[in-house]
Design a protein around this motif. Sequence first.
Motif, PDB file in Angstrom:
ATOM      1  N   ALA A   1      14.447  -4.085   7.613  1.00 55.94           N
ATOM      2  CA  ALA A   1      13.539  -3.762   6.515  1.00 55.94           C
ATOM      3  C   ALA A   1      12.625  -4.935   6.195  1.00 55.94           C
ATOM      4  N   PHE A   2      13.206  -6.123   6.130  1.00 53.14           N
ATOM      5  CA  PHE A   2      12.405  -7.271   5.716  1.00 53.14           C
ATOM      6  C   PHE A   2      11.574  -7.848   6.850  1.00 53.14           C
ATOM      7  N   SER A   3      11.993  -7.635   8.082  1.00 52.57           N
ATOM      8  CA  SER A   3      11.192  -8.140   9.189  1.00 52.57           C
ATOM      9  C   SER A   3      10.029  -7.209   9.512  1.00 52.57           C
ATOM     10  N   GLN A   4      10.193  -5.916   9.179  1.00 54.22           N
ATOM     11  CA  GLN A   4       9.172  -4.942   9.544  1.00 54.22           C
ATOM     12  C   GLN A   4       8.243  -4.566   8.392  1.00 54.22           C
TER      13      GLN A   4
ATOM     14  N   SER B   1       0.829  -1.195   0.000  1.00 54.04           N
ATOM     15  CA  SER B   1       0.000   0.000   0.000  1.00 54.04           C
ATOM     16  C   SER B   1       0.872   1.257   0.000  1.00 54.04           C
ATOM     17  N   PHE B   2       0.259   2.395  -0.348  1.00 48.29           N
ATOM     18  CA  PHE B   2       0.998   3.656  -0.360  1.00 48.29           C
ATOM     19  C   PHE B   2       1.494   3.996   1.044  1.00 48.29           C
ATOM     20  N   GLU B   3       0.666   3.719   2.048  1.00 48.32           N
ATOM     21  CA  GLU B   3       1.067   4.003   3.426  1.00 48.32           C
ATOM     22  C   GLU B   3       2.280   3.165   3.825  1.00 48.32           C
ATOM     23  N   ALA B   4       2.257   1.871   3.482  1.00 52.38           N
ATOM     24  CA  ALA B   4       3.379   0.995   3.808  1.00 52.38           C
ATOM     25  C   ALA B   4       4.631   1.442   3.054  1.00 52.38           C
ATOM     26  N   TRP B   5       4.462   1.840   1.782  1.00 52.49           N
ATOM     27  CA  TRP B   5       5.591   2.314   1.002  1.00 52.49           C
ATOM     28  C   TRP B   5       6.185   3.572   1.612  1.00 52.49           C
ATOM     29  N   SER B   6       5.336   4.495   2.057  1.00 54.93           N
ATOM     30  CA  SER B   6       5.806   5.746   2.653  1.00 54.93           C
ATOM     31  C   SER B   6       6.636   5.476   3.903  1.00 54.93           C
ATOM     32  N   ILE B   7       6.156   4.547   4.726  1.00 54.87           N
ATOM     33  CA  ILE B   7       6.886   4.209   5.954  1.00 54.87           C
ATOM     34  C   ILE B   7       8.234   3.577   5.612  1.00 54.87           C
ATOM     35  N   PHE B   8       8.217   2.674   4.620  1.00 50.38           N
ATOM     36  CA  PHE B   8       9.465   2.035   4.200  1.00 50.38           C
ATOM     37  C   PHE B   8      10.440   3.072   3.657  1.00 50.38           C
ATOM     38  N   ALA B   9       9.952   3.985   2.807  1.00 48.26           N
ATOM     39  CA  ALA B   9      10.818   5.003   2.215  1.00 48.26           C
ATOM     40  C   ALA B   9      11.447   5.879   3.293  1.00 48.26           C
TER      41      ALA B   9
ATOM     42  N   VAL C   1      12.692  -2.634  -4.241  1.00 45.12           N
ATOM     43  CA  VAL C   1      14.020  -2.516  -4.842  1.00 45.12           C
ATOM     44  C   VAL C   1      14.253  -1.162  -5.513  1.00 45.12           C
ATOM     45  N   PRO C   2      13.359  -0.707  -6.425  1.00 50.24           N
ATOM     46  CA  PRO C   2      13.608   0.611  -7.036  1.00 50.24           C
ATOM     47  C   PRO C   2      13.654   1.740  -6.011  1.00 50.24           C
ATOM     48  N   THR C   3      12.796   1.661  -4.990  1.00 52.60           N
ATOM     49  CA  THR C   3      12.795   2.699  -3.957  1.00 52.60           C
ATOM     50  C   THR C   3      14.110   2.714  -3.208  1.00 52.60           C
ATOM     51  N   ALA C   4      14.547   1.542  -2.761  1.00 49.20           N
ATOM     52  CA  ALA C   4      15.774   1.449  -1.976  1.00 49.20           C
ATOM     53  C   ALA C   4      16.993   1.884  -2.786  1.00 49.20           C
ATOM     54  N   LEU C   5      17.080   1.441  -4.037  1.00 47.02           N
ATOM     55  CA  LEU C   5      18.256   1.764  -4.849  1.00 47.02           C
ATOM     56  C   LEU C   5      18.294   3.245  -5.226  1.00 47.02           C
TER      57      LEU C   5
ATOM     58  N   ILE D   1      15.428   6.229   4.033  1.00 44.18           N
ATOM     59  CA  ILE D   1      16.118   7.519   4.011  1.00 44.18           C
ATOM     60  C   ILE D   1      16.994   7.662   5.246  1.00 44.18           C
ATOM     61  N   VAL D   2      16.433   7.328   6.407  1.00 42.98           N
ATOM     62  CA  VAL D   2      17.215   7.387   7.649  1.00 42.98           C
ATOM     63  C   VAL D   2      18.373   6.398   7.591  1.00 42.98           C
TER      64      VAL D   2
END
Length: 207
Positions: free
Chosen positions: A129-132, A2-10, A148-152, A14-15
């Motif tokens: 990242a993968f556990s959360q 979801s967009f919310e999950a993606w935002s949290i991951f991004a 992958v695209p977000t992280a890279l 970043i941190v």
Amino acid sequence: MSFEAWSIFALFWIVFVTTPGPNAVNCINNGMTLGLRRSLPGILAILTQASLFLMLSALGVTALIAASPTGFFVAKLVGAGFLIWMGVRGWMNARKRVVLADRPASSVFLRAFAIATINPKSVAGYLAAFSQFVQPDVPVTDQMVVIVPTALTLTAISYTGFTLLGAGLGRAAIGAVFNVWVRRLLAGCFIVYGLLLGASATPERAS
């Protein structure tokens, strides 16, 4: 995802990639001594390592490595020794005048890849990242298309920024006393990271 999950991951990523660590120190050092263009293979090496770790994390290999006390201990000592050696070498060379070096691209790449691979922050970050953020009820491949695209992309932006910072410091500090202390600070960071890695606790095997 979801967009919310993606935002949290991004935000997490970043941190993760902007918190200074061995990769950032190496990028700054490369920028100071090589300039931006010759430092690009180092950034490519970090992206290669990131791609590899993302794939291994998806397969659960990094979790398996972290759960093996013996393997973790050996890898920890090797990594600690390498970082300390880098720091001592950098400290000893700190008084040498900064000039744009002409190191082969392969040397820049392999050194950066080695530093990125032994970085304890990497294992911890990818496991977190993968556990959360990876949902167990959704196919991993579907989630990797987003992760992958977000992280890279964020990784590339961050370490290009650190390299540009180093290039700016190099231009400002060539031949100056300030340069000696900047380079010694970077060398000291490698030594500290190595000591922290060597002293870090070996994870207990789950019973």
